[in-house]
Structure formats: structure tokens, C-alpha cells
Design a protein around this motif. Structure first.
Motif, PDB file in Angstrom:
ATOM      1  N   ARG A 137       0.717  -1.073   0.156  1.00 32.82           N
ATOM      2  CA  ARG A 137       0.228   0.165   0.014  1.00 32.82           C
ATOM      3  C   ARG A 137       0.673   1.389  -0.106  1.00 32.82           C
ATOM      4  NH1 ARG A 137      -2.207  -4.271   3.289  1.00 32.82           N
ATOM      5  NH2 ARG A 137      -4.448  -4.597   2.530  1.00 32.82           N
ATOM      6  N   VAL A 138       1.842   0.850  -0.067  1.00 30.00           N
ATOM      7  CA  VAL A 138       3.067   2.236   0.219  1.00 30.00           C
ATOM      8  C   VAL A 138       3.699   3.011  -1.275  1.00 30.00           C
ATOM      9  CG1 VAL A 138       6.051   3.115   0.354  1.00 30.00           C
ATOM     10  CG2 VAL A 138       4.535   1.375   1.870  1.00 30.00           C
ATOM     11  N   LYS A 139       2.954   2.893  -2.304  1.00 34.77           N
ATOM     12  CA  LYS A 139       2.872   3.387  -3.249  1.00 34.77           C
ATOM     13  C   LYS A 139       1.473   4.315  -2.994  1.00 34.77           C
ATOM     14  CE  LYS A 139       3.857   4.391  -8.405  1.00 34.77           C
ATOM     15  NZ  LYS A 139       2.213   4.897  -8.906  1.00 34.77           N
ATOM     16  N   ALA A 140       0.217   3.719  -3.059  1.00 29.66           N
ATOM     17  CA  ALA A 140      -1.191   4.323  -3.587  1.00 29.66           C
ATOM     18  C   ALA A 140      -1.039   5.898  -2.129  1.00 29.66           C
ATOM     19  CB  ALA A 140      -2.080   3.265  -3.123  1.00 29.66           C
ATOM     20  N   THR A 141      -0.184   5.158  -1.311  1.00 29.75           N
ATOM     21  CA  THR A 141      -0.294   5.723   0.347  1.00 29.75           C
ATOM     22  C   THR A 141       0.344   7.646   0.195  1.00 29.75           C
ATOM     23  OG1 THR A 141       0.030   4.237   1.598  1.00 29.75           O
ATOM     24  CG2 THR A 141       0.495   6.499   2.792  1.00 29.75           C
ATOM     25  N   ARG A 167      13.653   0.911  -0.228  1.00 33.21           N
ATOM     26  CA  ARG A 167      12.761   1.825  -1.055  1.00 33.21           C
ATOM     27  C   ARG A 167      12.951   3.304  -0.146  1.00 33.21           C
ATOM     28  NH1 ARG A 167       6.587   2.387  -3.899  1.00 33.21           N
ATOM     29  NH2 ARG A 167       7.261   4.143  -3.343  1.00 33.21           N
ATOM     30  N   SER A 168      12.796   3.216   0.997  1.00 35.78           N
ATOM     31  CA  SER A 168      12.945   4.538   1.442  1.00 35.78           C
ATOM     32  C   SER A 168      13.348   5.483   1.610  1.00 35.78           C
ATOM     33  CB  SER A 168      12.519   4.683   3.452  1.00 35.78           C
ATOM     34  OG  SER A 168      11.493   3.355   3.232  1.00 35.78           O
ATOM     35  N   GLU A 169      15.387   5.053   0.930  1.00 36.97           N
ATOM     36  CA  GLU A 169      15.681   5.948   1.052  1.00 36.97           C
ATOM     37  C   GLU A 169      15.295   7.271   0.081  1.00 36.97           C
ATOM     38  OE1 GLU A 169      19.832   4.767   1.201  1.00 36.97           O
ATOM     39  OE2 GLU A 169      20.495   6.820   0.247  1.00 36.97           O
ATOM     40  N   SER A 170      15.095   6.525  -0.515  1.00 39.74           N
ATOM     41  CA  SER A 170      14.967   7.075  -2.259  1.00 39.74           C
ATOM     42  C   SER A 170      13.211   8.084  -1.797  1.00 39.74           C
ATOM     43  CB  SER A 170      14.848   5.951  -3.581  1.00 39.74           C
ATOM     44  OG  SER A 170      13.487   6.059  -4.317  1.00 39.74           O
ATOM     45  N   ASP A 171      12.451   7.911  -1.773  1.00 41.92           N
ATOM     46  CA  ASP A 171      11.824   8.304  -0.768  1.00 41.92           C
ATOM     47  C   ASP A 171      11.555   9.168  -0.127  1.00 41.92           C
ATOM     48  OD1 ASP A 171       9.473   6.040  -2.526  1.00 41.92           O
ATOM     49  OD2 ASP A 171       9.740   4.999  -0.364  1.00 41.92           O
TER      50      ASP A 171
END
Ligand code: FAD
Length: 306
Positions: A137-141, A167-171
Motif C-alpha cells: 500500500r506504500v505507493k498508493a499512500t 525504497r525509503s531512502e529514495s522516497d
């Protein structure tokens, strides 16, 4: 993720276990982590936390709803919290979960619900933060957050990022360019090694990396952890890098490390307590047990006490 944590999360998914705990849970000890079942009870808790110098974020419990009706009810509950905060004059903002607002039913429907809450936050001159749920659900959030950020501005909406995800570093880099307010957490869900660091040491190192990145980008950062080593590291980092006090806050969960929360507030740090309330406390409660299986002992003690 440790074996015991995985075991607790698996056991919690069992229907019989869930029925038993839901029936006896408040007596068993859920009230240690949950500030009552009604908004009125929660506001009383906020008053008492505020008196101790602590700020609050209120969360009306509930997640993974399956009907539009439930999602609309949850949306209205979040909106009602802003009114109750304004009426009582307490110092609190609001946290919500998108699966509670219909993310698993229909993306556009969820976006509409979240938009109503975000507009209410703006109208109330307050703030809403979207909690982060499990990895599918991360992308949709993030997409919903970015859409609403354009409508209400970073003063009124924020997001959560989990340091266990690769993925969080790039987010954080991407969101840092938008100057947004982020809460950094380690992450509370059962995730596969394909998407999340399996070793706690890596999760902790990534946590510090993300906090440092976001603060150095000049963005507001909520350091949400009970980990004393990371809290001490943050204190040194902000001092060495001359990070102003209005650019960060510590956050902890209601019922966890209350002494440390008050101590930090006395030292002059901004501390916010994530304070959940409501009838649907079971998934939240089991994640707290999974984080620290010693909490299960506390429940067993309550069982034999009766
Ligand atoms: P850990 O390394 O797990 O714990 C450090 C120490 O803290 C432990 O040794 C213990 O002393 C103490 N501790 C930790 N948890 C407990 C507990 N339950 N009971 C008693 N003591 C404990 N996760 C998400 O995935 N999405 C979110 O949106 C989200 N929002 C959060 C908001 C706040 C304000 C906080 C504090 C956490 C949130 N979390 C969220 C949960 C988070 O991801 C972790 O699961 C949780 O905070 C435990 O990790 P920790 O950083 O405290 O460190």
C-alpha cells in the motif's frame, strides 16, 4: 524480523485468538495502549497528557475496512476529532490510515475521503498525518499524499516513512524536494526480505540515515521511536548540525516509555504522544505485543490477577 515477532503477528491473525482477545482485551491490558473507546474519553486523556507538557496526535482506531459505509463512518470520525480538539482547546493533531478510509475498496473513493479530512485539517488550522501501512500500500499512500499536499499545503498534511523498507531512502530524497513534514518510524508490519531489511541493525542504521537526510534538507522531522540509542543520537545530531528546535519533534506511543516521554519534555524537547482510541483496537494492540513480547507477560499477569 525476529522469530518471536513473526510468531505473535501470525498468532494474532488466528480467528479464535482474535475473538478471545477482542472479548476480554480491555480487561487483559489493551487499555494500557488505548485511550478508551470513545472520543470523549480520548479528549480527557489528551488533557492529562497536555498537562504533563506532552503534545498529542489522536488516532481513531480501525483499518482494512471492507465496505463503503464503514469507510464513510471512519472519515466522519476523523473529521469529528478536529471539532472536538477545537471545542476542548487541547493541543493535538490527527493521524489516519488509508485502509480505514477505503483504500482496499477503491482508490478514488479513498482519495475523496482523505481529501475531506485534509480540507477539515486546513479549515481547523490543524494538521493530519497519514500513517504508513504494509508494503503493497506504500505507493498508493504516497500518491494520495502528494495529490492532497498540492491542495492543502505542507502545514496541514504529513506522511510516515518506514526505515525497514529498501525504497525509503529514495522516497525521503524525493519527498525532501517537496519540503514535507515526515514522521520516520522503523516499521511495524510483517514484510518479506525482498522489500525490507531483515536485520534490525540495518533498520536502525537506515533510520538514522533517513532522519539525517530529511533534517539536512531543512524539512520538519518527527523522530518516532522508543529506541534510546537513536534518541540520544538525534540529540547529538541536532546539536552538532545546529538544527533549530522548531524543525523536529520526538514521538512515542501512548502507554510506551511514559517516563522517557516526560523526561524529554522536561529537557525542553517537543514530544508528541500517538494516542489511539476506539472500539477496533485489536490489530493495533497485537502489533504492540509483537514489538515487545514482554508485553504479553503483562497480559498474562492481568489474566491470573482476576
Ligand atoms: P524498537 O527497536 O522496536 O524498540 C526500542 C525499545 O523501545 C525497546 O527495546 C523497548 O524498550 C521499547 N519498545 C518498543 N516498542 C515497545 C512496545 N510496544 N512496548 C513496550 N516497549 C516498547 N509503524 C508503521 O509501520 N507505520 C506507522 O505509521 C507508524 N506510526 C508510528 C507512530 C509513532 C508515534 C510511533 C512511536 C511508532 C509508529 N509506528 C508505525 C511503529 C514503529 O514502526 C515501530 O514498530 C515501533 O515504534 C517500535 O519500534 P521502535 O522504534 O520503538 O524501536
Amino acid at each position: 524480523m525476529s522469530l518471536s515477532r513473526r510468531a505473535v503477528l501470525t498468532l494474532a491473525g488466528n480467528r479464535l485468538v482474535s475473538r478471545f482477545v477482542t472479548r476480554y482485551g480491555m480487561r487483559l491490558g489493551a487499555s494500557r495502549f488505548v485511550a478508551g473507546e470513545t472520543l470523549g474519553q480520548a479528549i480527557e486523556t489528551v488533557k492529562s497528557l497536555n498537562r504533563d507538557g506532552l503534545l498529542v496526535t489522536l488516532d481513531h482506531l480501525g483499518e482494512s475496512v471492507t465496505t463503503r459505509e464503514e469507510a464513510l463512518e471512519a472519515t466522519q470520525s476523523a473529521i469529528d476529532i478536529f471539532d472536538a480538539i477545537a471545542e476542548s482547546g487541547v493541543d493535538s493533531n490527527v493521524s489516519v490510515k488509508l485502509t480505514q478510509l477505503g483504500l482496499d475498496i477503491d482508490y478514488e473513493f479513498c482519495l475523496e475521503n482523505m481529501e475531506r479530512i485534509a480540507l477539515k485539517a486546513k479549515e481547523s488550522e490543524n494538521f493530519v498525518r497519514i500513517d504508513m501501512e504494509d508494503s503493497p500500500r506504500v505507493k498508493a499512500t504516497i500518491d494520495i499524499f502528494k495529490t492532497l499536499l498540492k491542495k492543502v499545503g505542507k502545514e496541514h498534511i504529513g506522511l510516515v516513512i518506514q526505515s525497514y523498507l529498501y525504497r525509503s531512502e529514495s522516497d525521503v530524497k524525493d519527498l525532501g524536494e517537496l519540503g514535507v513534514n515526515l514522521r520516520i518510524v522503523k516499521g511495524a508490519y510483517k514484510e518479506p526480505k525482498e522489500v525490507a531489511y531483515p536485520d534490525k541493525g540495518d533498520v536502525d542504521e537506515n533510520y538514522k540515515r533517513l532522519v539525517a537526510m530529511h533534517l539536512k534538507n531543512g524539512c520538519y522531522t518527527a523522530v518516532a521511536t522508543h529506541d534510546e540509542k537513536i534518541i540520544e543520537w538525534t540529540k547529538s545530531f541536532v546539536k552538532e548540525n545546529h538544527i533549530p528546535k522548531d524543525l523536529y519533534e520526538f514521538q512515542m506511543l501512548y502507554g510506551v516509555r511514559g517516563g522517557l516521554q516526560r523526561q524529554l519534555a522536561e529537557e525542553g524537547y517537543k514530544v508528541r504522544v500517538y494516542t489511539p482510541y476506539g472500539k477496533d483496537w485489536y490489530p493495533y494492540f497485537t502489533r504492540r505485543i509483537a514489538e515487545r513480547p514482554a508485553n504479553a507477560l503483562f497480559i498474562l499477569k492481568n489474566l491470573v490477577r482476576d
